[in-house]
Scaffold this motif. Sequence first.
Motif, PDB file in Angstrom:
ATOM      1  N   UNK A 124      -1.469 -55.015 -37.349  1.00 14.71           N
ATOM      2  CA  UNK A 124      -0.785 -54.325 -38.442  1.00 14.71           C
ATOM      3  C   UNK A 124      -1.803 -53.649 -39.367  1.00 14.71           C
ATOM      4  N   UNK A 125      -2.963 -54.255 -39.552  1.00 18.52           N
ATOM      5  CA  UNK A 125      -3.983 -53.661 -40.417  1.00 18.52           C
ATOM      6  C   UNK A 125      -4.458 -52.320 -39.868  1.00 18.52           C
ATOM      7  N   UNK A 126      -4.554 -52.199 -38.553  1.00 17.46           N
ATOM      8  CA  UNK A 126      -4.955 -50.932 -37.947  1.00 17.46           C
ATOM      9  C   UNK A 126      -3.885 -49.869 -38.154  1.00 17.46           C
ATOM     10  N   UNK A 127      -2.617 -50.253 -38.016  1.00 16.87           N
ATOM     11  CA  UNK A 127      -1.534 -49.305 -38.256  1.00 16.87           C
ATOM     12  C   UNK A 127      -1.512 -48.862 -39.714  1.00 16.87           C
ATOM     13  N   UNK A 160      -2.529 -44.773 -44.018  1.00 14.75           N
ATOM     14  CA  UNK A 160      -3.275 -44.393 -45.210  1.00 14.75           C
ATOM     15  C   UNK A 160      -4.097 -43.141 -44.944  1.00 14.75           C
ATOM     16  N   UNK A 161      -4.766 -43.089 -43.811  1.00 12.58           N
ATOM     17  CA  UNK A 161      -5.552 -41.897 -43.465  1.00 12.58           C
ATOM     18  C   UNK A 161      -4.668 -40.652 -43.380  1.00 12.58           C
ATOM     19  N   UNK A 162      -3.513 -40.783 -42.763  1.00 12.10           N
ATOM     20  CA  UNK A 162      -2.596 -39.653 -42.642  1.00 12.10           C
ATOM     21  C   UNK A 162      -2.119 -39.191 -44.015  1.00 12.10           C
ATOM     22  N   UNK A 163      -1.805 -40.129 -44.888  1.00 10.16           N
ATOM     23  CA  UNK A 163      -1.353 -39.769 -46.238  1.00 10.16           C
ATOM     24  C   UNK A 163      -2.461 -39.059 -47.014  1.00 10.16           C
ATOM     25  N   UNK A 164      -3.683 -39.513 -46.871  1.00 15.60           N
ATOM     26  CA  UNK A 164      -4.793 -38.864 -47.573  1.00 15.60           C
ATOM     27  C   UNK A 164      -5.019 -37.460 -47.060  1.00 15.60           C
TER      28      UNK A 164
END
Length: 82
Positions: free
Chosen positions: A66-69, A74-78
């Motif tokens: 889940x941490x990887x997802x 988060x990366x996509x949102x940034x």
Amino acid sequence: DRLLKAQGAAAAMAAAFGAIPPASSTHTRVAGYLSGGRTPRFALFHGLFMVLALFALAPLIAGVPVAALAGVIIYTAITLVD
């Protein structure tokens, strides 16, 4: 108005099956536009692809931590903000 009704129906169906209700489709539209999707058919093909990928890749996705997802989200949102 149709989009709001469709999102409401999707949220109701998600709740009926115990899933997380879907969010707005802004990220899909931005990603589609950046990848060359310029017609409403893009949303249709994106939805179909997501359903097929969900069923075909479910056993593999279940093994991803889940941490990887969360990191991918988060990366996509940034990147959408920049």
